[in-house]
Design an enzyme around this catalytic site. Sequence first.
Site, PDB file in Angstrom:
ATOM      1  CG  ASP A  94      -7.811  -0.585  16.021  1.00 57.29           C
ATOM      2  OD1 ASP A  94      -7.976   0.145  16.853  1.00 57.29           O
ATOM      3  OD2 ASP A  94      -8.120  -0.529  14.967  1.00 57.29           O
ATOM      4  CG  HIS A 120      -4.093   2.000  16.523  1.00 58.88           C
ATOM      5  ND1 HIS A 120      -4.760   1.941  15.558  1.00 58.88           N
ATOM      6  CD2 HIS A 120      -2.695   1.303  15.977  1.00 58.88           C
ATOM      7  CE1 HIS A 120      -4.505   1.651  14.415  1.00 58.88           C
ATOM      8  NE2 HIS A 120      -3.225   1.137  14.530  1.00 58.88           N
TER       9      HIS A 120
END
Length: 396
Positions: A222, A245
Amino acid sequence: MAKFLISLIFSIFLFTVSNNLNPSAATSSVYNVLRFGAKGNGVIDSTEAFAKAWAAACASNESTIIYVPKGRYLLGSVAFKGECQSSDITFQIDGTLVAPADYRVLGQADNWLSFEGVSGVSIIGGALDAKGTSLWACKAAAGTTCPNGATTLSITNSNNVSIKGLLSLNSQMYHIVINRCQDVLVEGAKIIAAGDSPNTDGIHIQQSRNVKIRSSSIKTGDDCISIGRGTNNLWIERVTCGPGHGISIGSLGKDMDEEGVQNVTVWKTVFTGTQNGLRIKSWARPSNGFVKGVRFIDAVMQNVQNPIIIDQNYCPHNLNCPGQVSGVKISDIIYWNIRGTSSTPIAIKFNCSAKYPCEGIRLYKVNLSYLKLVAQSSCNNVIGKALGIVQPNTCL
Ligand SMILES: *[C@@H]1O[C@H](CO)[C@@H](O)[C@H](O)[C@H]1NC(C)=O
Ligand SMILES: *[C@@H]1O[C@H](CO)[C@@H](O)[C@H](O)[C@H]1NC(C)=O
Ligand SMILES: *[C@@H]1O[C@H](CO)[C@@H](O)[C@H](O)[C@H]1NC(C)=O
Ligand SMILES: *[C@@H]1O[C@H](CO)[C@@H](O)[C@H](O)[C@H]1NC(C)=O
Ligand SMILES: *[C@@H]1O[C@H](CO)[C@@H](O)[C@H](O)[C@H]1NC(C)=O
């Protein structure tokens, strides 16, 4: 004379270094976890022993060191709480702390290891192996019947905390969370989880001021770093990110009443194969939140899907926000010396709120291509300007 001075300085240096390396030679009182019953064999649960070592160090009126020798220490969920008598506690960890193999043991806890209400705590070294892979597998297979999972290391309501040289492996959820803190330094951290692991953010910061993150490498599933509401005076320097991310301010503006994000510097970062590079993201919902005073300086993008992105239309599963616009006001954002490659045609995307356009967006010296081709940029509701050479040509 000069020679003497040099050798004197060198001896002082050596003395300092050896003091740092060998806690027993330091003037602080040392609390070795083995003395409190910890076992470094990876099998016997050492949670009680660590809690007792903390209680003793915390109650001391001197500088203290909690020493964890080499070895693997099985630990369940444990909170190291203040206030402490000692205003200088060092956790010197030469070993690895290991979570229980059964993910259900930690699964319902918010945190695996947490520091709450402490001041003057340093965590030096250490590997934290949260054993998150089986929980990720559960989530991938069954979804809703799995527990949420625990944050690996949480620092809450604390001041003057430093974390140096930490290795964090395979967290169940977030790796490190800094919440309601002041004066926190994270340096030389190595954070590792699989690129497809769910919600394993590297470092999450919120409602905190004067946080510095330096010289760290983050590979995760993430956000490498996520910056939440109420973050002030954040400094990020020399961080590599990927897989992951990216570095993200947000998601912000889920609630109406929300503290803003102000004065953030992100300097010398490298993104490799990430979903985003430098992102600001807010919900498409009413809010009084804001983001202002952000400097993104010297970033290298290698094959990044969205190298530069502001997205104020976040509304996962189109629930609770269809047709709404974000109330979050974004202003005074600088991108300076951002270069490399986008893996999608649109390298710069500003998709701001129709009600509160982004203002004071400035691009200096940006050179992003779509692999070897010319990239594009896309603008919605954004006011700003480009200075110097900016590729792709901006729509500002
Ligand atoms: C620290 O505590 C010890 C006894 O527990 C006491 O003798 C000493 O005076 C204390 N030192 C300070 C600086 O408070
Ligand atoms: C922070 O902690 C260090 C020891 O770790 C101490 O020397 C320093 O005085 C503390 N600073 C503040 C502002 O508490
Ligand atoms: C902004 O944050 C930096 C640390 O990142 C700090 O040195 C600086 O003083 C802050 N600026 C303001 C105006 O508070
Ligand atoms: C900007 O956001 C709107 C609303 O969610 C969306 O329809 C549009 O596709 C976005 N534009 C880009 C370029 O992603
Ligand atoms: C932009 O980057 C490309 C690829 O690295 C390079 O060939 C080109 O010279 C750069 N342009 C400028 C103006 O720096």
